[in-house]
Scaffold this active site. Sequence first.
Site, PDB file in Angstrom:
ATOM      1  N   GLU A 294      -8.852  -9.820   4.253  1.00  0.00           N
ATOM      2  CA  GLU A 294      -9.332  -8.178   4.035  1.00  0.00           C
ATOM      3  C   GLU A 294     -10.672  -8.246   3.067  1.00  0.00           C
ATOM      4  OE1 GLU A 294      -6.308  -5.951   1.908  1.00  0.00           O
ATOM      5  OE2 GLU A 294      -7.955  -4.466   1.459  1.00  0.00           O
TER       6      GLU A 294
ATOM      7  N   SER B 156       0.749  -1.192  -0.147  1.00  0.00           N
ATOM      8  CA  SER B 156       0.093  -0.027   0.297  1.00  0.00           C
ATOM      9  C   SER B 156       0.905   1.388   0.023  1.00  0.00           C
ATOM     10  CB  SER B 156      -0.979  -0.061   1.189  1.00  0.00           C
ATOM     11  OG  SER B 156      -0.191  -0.113   2.342  1.00  0.00           O
TER      12      SER B 156
ATOM     13  N   GLU C   3       0.142 -12.342  -1.403  1.00  0.00           N
ATOM     14  CA  GLU C   3      -1.601 -12.546  -1.685  1.00  0.00           C
ATOM     15  C   GLU C   3      -2.111 -13.856  -2.620  1.00  0.00           C
ATOM     16  OE1 GLU C   3      -2.791  -8.816  -3.700  1.00  0.00           O
ATOM     17  OE2 GLU C   3      -2.189  -7.686  -1.938  1.00  0.00           O
TER      18      GLU C   3
HETATM   19  O1  KIV Z   1      -0.327  -3.306   1.729  1.00  0.00           O
HETATM   20  C1  KIV Z   1      -1.062  -3.345   2.693  1.00  0.00           C
HETATM   21  O2  KIV Z   1      -1.089  -2.424   3.507  1.00  0.00           O
HETATM   22  C2  KIV Z   1      -1.654  -4.496   3.061  1.00  0.00           C
HETATM   23  C3  KIV Z   1      -2.937  -4.261   4.363  1.00  0.00           C
HETATM   24  C4  KIV Z   1      -4.067  -3.431   3.782  1.00  0.00           C
HETATM   25  C5  KIV Z   1      -3.130  -5.658   5.103  1.00  0.00           C
HETATM   26  O3  KIV Z   1      -1.742  -5.409   2.334  1.00  0.00           O
END
Ligand code: KIV
Length: 282
Positions: free
Chosen positions: A182, A45, A115
């Site tokens: 999620e 993220s 993932e």
């Molecule tokens: O990339 C991220 O911050 C995540 C979280 C939302 C779990 O995968």
Amino acid sequence: MKNTVATILAQKKSGEKITMLTAYDYTSARIEDECGVNSILVGDSLGMVMLGYENTLPVTMEEMIHHTRAVTRGVQNALVVADMPFMSYQTSVYDAVLNAGRLVKEGGASAVKLEGGAEVCEQIRAITDSSIPVVAHLGLTPQSVNAFGGMKVQGKNYERAVQLLDDALKIQQAGAFAVVLECVPSKLAKLITEELAIPTIGIGAGECCDGQVLVMQDMLNLTSGHTPKFAKKFADAGQAFRDGFRAYIEQVQSGQFPSEEYSYKIDDEVIERIIKERSEQS
Ligand code: KIV
């Protein structure tokens, strides 16, 4: 107390909730660690909240390593988990092990997250066989944004719910020591949590997960525009930043800052001597 894979697993057994937050830089990681968070996720993220990308897809291994290094330098006790970016593990088992190894060797992470479910079990097994702990990530997996056709709650119908449960059991079997869920309906997350021996860490997956994770910028109100329903604002750092920046601009413009309190002194004699010498020279 130092958080390890063993202490996180013990929390599932004892029922003590696991706390995880994202961080991407030294300062935020140090503060989160001082506050006692169990685990820090260097999430991909960071593509959006640190680098301004539209989604997580452009994030590179180099960017992940750069930010993971900064985070690990700020952390004493939290377990640092680094995200494997898009196409760093999907391509082959070899790539997965190599890139997980780089996040540990070069970034200093203690574990990696990737993932997917059944389709990445070979990668999970090979990475854990290389002594690198793996967190899996199911439900809304942002690297699949194009395949999903948007960011939607996952597992709402019977087939998808069964598939999620099945994927959760498979990633556990492959060796993952925890799983992020999620955007999964709370009752389904509860069912998965009860079925698994490994902890579930929820984000938009209700209160029955073994732990929770949030993106730091979301929970401190540092993001602009739409934030998801689950992203509770625990503090308004965005407003605190704005107040601080505006006060600084005003005080510099008005000459109020820097006052004597924020300045350094020198003996008047030194300055007078310099002025005298310079006037004699000219
Ligand atoms: O990339 C991220 O911050 C995540 C979280 C939302 C779990 O995968």
